[in-house]
Design a protein around this motif. Structure first.
Motif, PDB file in Angstrom:
ATOM      1  N   ASP A 120       0.678  -1.218  -0.465  1.00 59.30           N
ATOM      2  CA  ASP A 120      -0.071  -0.053   0.283  1.00 59.30           C
ATOM      3  C   ASP A 120       0.809   0.930  -0.016  1.00 59.30           C
ATOM      4  N   TYR A 123       2.358   1.690  -3.629  1.00 58.34           N
ATOM      5  CA  TYR A 123       1.680   1.185  -4.692  1.00 58.34           C
ATOM      6  C   TYR A 123      -0.102   2.250  -4.370  1.00 58.34           C
ATOM      7  N   ALA A 125      -3.684   2.365  -2.987  1.00 61.93           N
ATOM      8  CA  ALA A 125      -4.588   2.138  -2.247  1.00 61.93           C
ATOM      9  C   ALA A 125      -6.054   1.402  -2.972  1.00 61.93           C
ATOM     10  N   HIS A 126      -5.744   2.900  -3.756  1.00 53.38           N
ATOM     11  CA  HIS A 126      -6.378   3.181  -4.873  1.00 53.38           C
ATOM     12  C   HIS A 126      -6.197   3.160  -5.928  1.00 53.38           C
ATOM     13  N   ASN A 127      -5.717   2.187  -6.337  1.00 51.85           N
ATOM     14  CA  ASN A 127      -5.286   2.117  -8.062  1.00 51.85           C
ATOM     15  C   ASN A 127      -6.010   0.406  -8.568  1.00 51.85           C
ATOM     16  N   TRP A 129      -4.796  -1.848  -9.041  1.00 53.51           N
ATOM     17  CA  TRP A 129      -4.106  -3.508  -8.461  1.00 53.51           C
ATOM     18  C   TRP A 129      -3.666  -3.474  -7.060  1.00 53.51           C
ATOM     19  N   SER A 130      -4.792  -3.565  -6.223  1.00 53.18           N
ATOM     20  CA  SER A 130      -4.185  -3.504  -4.903  1.00 53.18           C
ATOM     21  C   SER A 130      -3.852  -4.437  -3.535  1.00 53.18           C
ATOM     22  N   GLU A 132      -4.966  -6.609  -0.393  1.00 54.35           N
ATOM     23  CA  GLU A 132      -5.696  -6.018   0.437  1.00 54.35           C
ATOM     24  C   GLU A 132      -6.247  -7.313   1.568  1.00 54.35           C
ATOM     25  N   VAL A 140      -6.224  -9.690  -4.236  1.00 54.57           N
ATOM     26  CA  VAL A 140      -5.695  -8.551  -5.643  1.00 54.57           C
ATOM     27  C   VAL A 140      -7.746  -8.759  -5.719  1.00 54.57           C
TER      28      VAL A 140
END
Length: 177
Positions: A120, A123, A125-127, A129-130, A132, A140
């Motif tokens: 996170d 890259y 958290a709001h793209n 590819w994240s 979680e 993912v």
């Protein structure tokens, strides 16, 4: 943040005379900031398989993910021996880095929050590819993900201005190529 400080060794056969080894800091900067890596795994029949992955350098290792149905997962079930590379496609500028090691699946749920946090932080958290964590399961894009750690056995840095091939030796590894 890395705590390992490996010994740098210049490969004079592939380096410009008089050049110094690439510093670990410069190599580490590449590992920490590169957006894309290329993961090489080995198929059961011995053929290589190369695929792009997002990855992070965290806790002195490279971390990446895969889905259980992907080819790289089947390869990793056969052999954990891998190489991951990053750098650029320029001939005379920049730095390319290769990390060789063994990929180990992260199965301890308590280890996942820090790894998810590292992804996170790098890259966001709001793209598209994240990574979680949902009910102690890495995901993912809403699908379960398997998280792997590559602890480096060898790291190579290929400097291009001037040409310099540096090998980093970590405590407990031999000096053979």
């Amino acid at each position: 943040m890395s705590t390992t400080h490996p010994e740098a060794e210049l490969e004079v056969r592939y380096s410009e005379p008089g050049v110094e080894p690439t510093s670990w800091r410069e190599t580490l900067d590449m590992l920490e900031t590169a957006e894309l890596f290329w993961l090489t795994t080995v198929r059961a029949d011995g053929r290589p398989h190369v695929t792009p992955v997002v990855a992070v350098w965290h806790d002195d290792a490279v971390y990446f993910t895969t889905a259980s149905i992907e080819q790289k997962m089947r390869n990793l079930e056969h052999s954990g021996k891998v190489a991951v590379t990053t750098g650029n496609n320029l001939w005379t500028k920049g730095l390319d880095v290769v990390v060789e090691g063994t990929a180990t699946e992260i199965t301890a749920p308590e280890a996942l929050p820090a790894i998810v946090g590292a992804f996170d932080a790098k890259y966001g958290a709001h793209n598209s590819w994240s990574l979680e964590l949902v009910d102690d399961v890495a995901q993912v894009a809403g699908h379960p993900a398997v998280v792997f750690r590559i602890e480096p056995a060898k790291v190579f840095a290929f400097g291009k201005e001037p040409p310099a091939q540096t090998r980093y030796r970590f405590a407990g590894t031999s000096s053979s190529s």
